[in-house]
Scaffold this motif. Sequence first.
Motif, PDB file in Angstrom:
ATOM      1  N   GLN A  50       0.795  -1.223   0.000  1.00 42.09           N
ATOM      2  CA  GLN A  50       0.000   0.000   0.000  1.00 42.09           C
ATOM      3  C   GLN A  50       0.828   1.275   0.000  1.00 42.09           C
ATOM      4  N   THR A  51       2.064   1.222   0.433  1.00 41.22           N
ATOM      5  CA  THR A  51       2.860   2.432   0.586  1.00 41.22           C
ATOM      6  C   THR A  51       4.205   2.288  -0.093  1.00 41.22           C
ATOM      7  N   SER A  52       4.888   3.412  -0.226  1.00 41.79           N
ATOM      8  CA  SER A  52       6.272   3.412  -0.726  1.00 41.79           C
ATOM      9  C   SER A  52       7.118   4.314   0.155  1.00 41.79           C
ATOM     10  N   ILE A  53       6.925   4.179   1.438  1.00 40.78           N
ATOM     11  CA  ILE A  53       7.619   5.022   2.403  1.00 40.78           C
ATOM     12  C   ILE A  53       9.126   4.813   2.319  1.00 40.78           C
ATOM     13  N   ASN A  54       9.546   3.576   2.070  1.00 44.62           N
ATOM     14  CA  ASN A  54      10.968   3.248   2.059  1.00 44.62           C
ATOM     15  C   ASN A  54      11.518   3.044   0.643  1.00 44.62           C
ATOM     16  N   GLN A  55      10.988   3.824  -0.309  1.00 42.05           N
ATOM     17  CA  GLN A  55      11.429   3.615  -1.686  1.00 42.05           C
ATOM     18  C   GLN A  55      12.892   4.007  -1.882  1.00 42.05           C
ATOM     19  N   ALA A  56      13.397   4.989  -1.122  1.00 40.80           N
ATOM     20  CA  ALA A  56      14.812   5.348  -1.258  1.00 40.80           C
ATOM     21  C   ALA A  56      15.698   4.207  -0.786  1.00 40.80           C
ATOM     22  N   ALA A  57      15.337   3.594   0.347  1.00 39.73           N
ATOM     23  CA  ALA A  57      16.098   2.449   0.842  1.00 39.73           C
ATOM     24  C   ALA A  57      16.007   1.277  -0.122  1.00 39.73           C
ATOM     25  N   GLN A  58      14.807   1.040  -0.670  1.00 44.75           N
ATOM     26  CA  GLN A  58      14.639  -0.055  -1.619  1.00 44.75           C
ATOM     27  C   GLN A  58      15.514   0.159  -2.855  1.00 44.75           C
ATOM     28  N   GLY A  59      15.588   1.399  -3.306  1.00 41.89           N
ATOM     29  CA  GLY A  59      16.397   1.700  -4.475  1.00 41.89           C
ATOM     30  C   GLY A  59      17.885   1.525  -4.240  1.00 41.89           C
ATOM     31  N   ALA A  60      18.308   1.624  -2.978  1.00 44.54           N
ATOM     32  CA  ALA A  60      19.728   1.474  -2.654  1.00 44.54           C
ATOM     33  C   ALA A  60      20.134   0.028  -2.467  1.00 44.54           C
ATOM     34  N   ALA A  61      19.178  -0.868  -2.361  1.00 44.00           N
ATOM     35  CA  ALA A  61      19.461  -2.277  -2.069  1.00 44.00           C
ATOM     36  C   ALA A  61      19.590  -3.084  -3.349  1.00 44.00           C
ATOM     37  N   GLY A  62      20.260  -4.209  -3.218  1.00 40.82           N
ATOM     38  CA  GLY A  62      20.337  -5.157  -4.316  1.00 40.82           C
ATOM     39  C   GLY A  62      20.595  -6.542  -3.752  1.00 40.82           C
ATOM     40  N   VAL A  63      19.522  -7.306  -3.508  1.00 39.46           N
ATOM     41  CA  VAL A  63      19.643  -8.589  -2.814  1.00 39.46           C
ATOM     42  C   VAL A  63      18.808  -9.637  -3.540  1.00 39.46           C
ATOM     43  N   ARG A  64      19.340 -10.838  -3.592  1.00 35.47           N
ATOM     44  CA  ARG A  64      18.615 -11.987  -4.141  1.00 35.47           C
ATOM     45  C   ARG A  64      18.480 -13.028  -3.041  1.00 35.47           C
ATOM     46  N   GLU A  65      17.262 -13.500  -2.779  1.00 38.36           N
ATOM     47  CA  GLU A  65      16.992 -14.478  -1.719  1.00 38.36           C
ATOM     48  C   GLU A  65      16.944 -15.880  -2.321  1.00 38.36           C
ATOM     49  N   GLN A  66      17.703 -16.795  -1.712  1.00 35.55           N
ATOM     50  CA  GLN A  66      17.682 -18.183  -2.159  1.00 35.55           C
ATOM     51  C   GLN A  66      17.657 -19.102  -0.943  1.00 35.55           C
ATOM     52  N   ARG A  67      16.731 -20.042  -0.927  1.00 36.64           N
ATOM     53  CA  ARG A  67      16.721 -21.051   0.123  1.00 36.64           C
ATOM     54  C   ARG A  67      17.801 -22.093  -0.153  1.00 36.64           C
ATOM     55  N   VAL A  68      18.459 -22.546   0.917  1.00 33.51           N
ATOM     56  CA  VAL A  68      19.499 -23.561   0.796  1.00 33.51           C
ATOM     57  C   VAL A  68      19.280 -24.613   1.879  1.00 33.51           C
ATOM     58  N   SER A  69      19.866 -25.768   1.680  1.00 31.63           N
ATOM     59  CA  SER A  69      19.722 -26.866   2.629  1.00 31.63           C
ATOM     60  C   SER A  69      21.069 -27.567   2.784  1.00 31.63           C
ATOM     61  N   PHE A  70      21.350 -28.017   4.001  1.00 30.47           N
ATOM     62  CA  PHE A  70      22.599 -28.721   4.285  1.00 30.47           C
ATOM     63  C   PHE A  70      22.281 -29.999   5.060  1.00 30.47           C
ATOM     64  N   THR A  71      22.926 -31.100   4.694  1.00 36.42           N
ATOM     65  CA  THR A  71      22.825 -32.355   5.427  1.00 36.42           C
ATOM     66  C   THR A  71      24.128 -32.555   6.182  1.00 36.42           C
ATOM     67  N   LEU A  72      24.040 -32.597   7.503  1.00 34.88           N
ATOM     68  CA  LEU A  72      25.233 -32.719   8.330  1.00 34.88           C
ATOM     69  C   LEU A  72      25.708 -34.169   8.367  1.00 34.88           C
ATOM     70  N   ALA A  73      26.904 -34.366   8.860  1.00 34.37           N
ATOM     71  CA  ALA A  73      27.457 -35.714   8.974  1.00 34.37           C
ATOM     72  C   ALA A  73      26.607 -36.592   9.878  1.00 34.37           C
TER      73      ALA A  73
END
Length: 776
Positions: A497-520
């Motif tokens: 609904q809002t764009s209050i943090n559009q300046a912060a959003q414009g400064a960011a550059g992140v890609r989210e990826q889920r990862v999984s690890f199987t321990l010994a």
Amino acid sequence: MSASRFSFPLQPLPRRVRGVALAASLAGSCLLAGNAAAQSLTLHSDALPAPLLPAADVQRLSALIETQHLYFLSPLAPDGRSALVNAGQLRAFVDLLDYSAMPLDAEAAQAFEARSGRAVWVDAQHLAFPIVDTDTDDGEPAWHIATLDRRTGTVTVTDESLPVGQIVALAPGGRWALTLTRADASGSSAGSPAGRTAGARTSRAVPTIRTRLDFAPPRPGSGPQRTPRVLEATTAESRLELFDLHSGARRLVASLPSGSILPEARFDPAGRRFALLTNWLEKAPRTEETLASMTVREAMGQYSLADNPFHRNSRLAIHDTASAQLAAREVRAASFPELAFGFQSTLSWNPSGTRLLAKVGMAAQLAGRAHATFYKPQSTHLLAFDVASTADAGTSLQPSAVLNEPVLTAPGDDGLEVTWLSDDELILAPLAGMDRQLHKYDFSQARLTPLAGTPAGSIVTPLALPAQRELLYFNSSASRAPELWRHQADSGAAHVQTSINQAAQGAAGVREQRVSFTLASGEQRQGYWFAPGNAPWPPVNQRVVLWQAGGPGGEMGNRWGVNVESPHTLLPSFGIGVLMVPLQQRPGLDSRLWNQLADGDNFGAVDIDELAEIAGQVVAHGWARADQVGISGCSYGGYMTAQSIVRHPQRYAAANPQCSLLDLVSEFQTGYASHIGYLQGASPGTRWSEYLADSPGFHGASVRTPTLIFHGTQDFLPVGIAENFYADIRSTGTDARILRFVGEPHGLRNSANQLYAAQEQITWFRRYLKPPAQQQ
């Protein structure tokens, strides 16, 4: 202040920090990194060194750090469409249908900051809350009621203080206050009007003592900061009374003996009933040391269930304000010894006040402990009580429903928030793994279901609009700045609904990826890799920092993180990935892992070793080389960082411990003794070698990892211990650098300090984590 209205901002609010101007405005009073003589720095926020990064990077950093924190500060108004909203430095009453807003003026904002307890609506236009003045002529705390006018943004405070020792809770509608007053206070009696005249009198304030339980790490993301858990108990007899704010009359609810834990209460939406949580320690402590001793013994599992002070007299009662004698329906935890639970602070009424929700914690039986402990419950349950009639007042209270689905019973979710869509529909936002997601519990069908359309990430302060069948909340993730979202409860449609943090959003550059690890061991561990937005996936020879939150017990979720303590948006935006893998004692996970950290000799080893194994798998997968893996965190995350580079000196190429727990012996003796006792299972005198092994502050000479240390001079974890750790690392020739931030507490609060520390953090990891093209 004028009563004119303005539109709720769809643009960024005014900034507190202008990063690009720092080079001109800050004196270069400290030498820069690279000069060995200047590796130990004491920094003042008004005299910081010159920027370390180019002006364009400093400007982007500033935009990120200036993210506006968004959350609701009040319940929904009686008009069904208004609430008080926090938006950065602005607090405003907002119409949630057309987004028009009325900001609080300076006096009102100051009064609201001084509030003690929850705010309630007294009518459609006024929000009220108690405030306490401790700067009085006779030294007695003076309690007042402050009222905010949502049409003007102004405040009114009662001229005369209330003749009470403390306000426990206010009732919606503004008539009732539940108060606590010393039993031998003069000038009043139960059932009669209370005198308001000044003069010689016995102290009304109930004397108490407090002990710290565990510390609250700086909270990542956009919610309000958590406060440290403390236990506060009375040292004199007291009266719990229902005070009529209209007539001044009061009625006795209960006489509380010395040694009572301060009660908690919540009135229903109409102010007709109130729910009350009480407990009595029986062996009334007289000093902070005796209270601390009791909590330490309980945390170490030295009380049998029958003698456990957090179970024995834990009780929930429901009172009706219309009852002349205020007779209660109640339930005692000790009535169910086979369940071994204690009531916790979550209390929530449905809109009509016919159903109450209460949270209970189930005792944890830890390896090596004689008895179970409630210090960190093994699981939590939500109990619902039907309160449709007072005809059976005085009888026992029995739950009508138990919400024990795995996503709700996972322990440690102190951020679990609830709101009611209708009398039979409860909306919850539990931490489901690493994302806080909306769920609906339908009492008519006794069924919990996730709500369709919930965006990934973290949800803060959900609020229901029952008439519209809509939900409002603030949502963020590592790649998405906090904004207000509107969610159709039935269709699942959700829209920002809002764009209050559009300046912060414009400064960011992140890609989210889920990862999984199987321990010994065969165990699976899930995580998020927050990669630079332009980085390939899967990663190949990429810089990455393994990040851990504070705690133990601190939340590790997918949310916007733009400070040095929680850099999972910050670092990827500057080319350095962040790997977040929740391990033992993290909320939202399998309860089997929750207390494993405190089992036997696990502390200081089990999660440290798992994290090192995961770092090894990152290298084995080719996602990063050994010279590209770093580690960072604050508070317990700082402990994990320090203990990791002590225990695994060749695993990490760079480290950044912040506000770190380094010496368990001194912390047990002078700090959060119950917390350390719970984790270690005994005092230092009986397990000295274990305490020594688990305290990285004693082993700085073992470190071979280049280490950047941040610490505030006002941190409750003594800065001197961090200085010793730094000196021991440097003594071996290993590169180390320590920044002491003058006046800062546990974590950096000053935005100028954050801006400079972020440059130090980025510069350190860029220096010691090799870029993809370089070989070791």
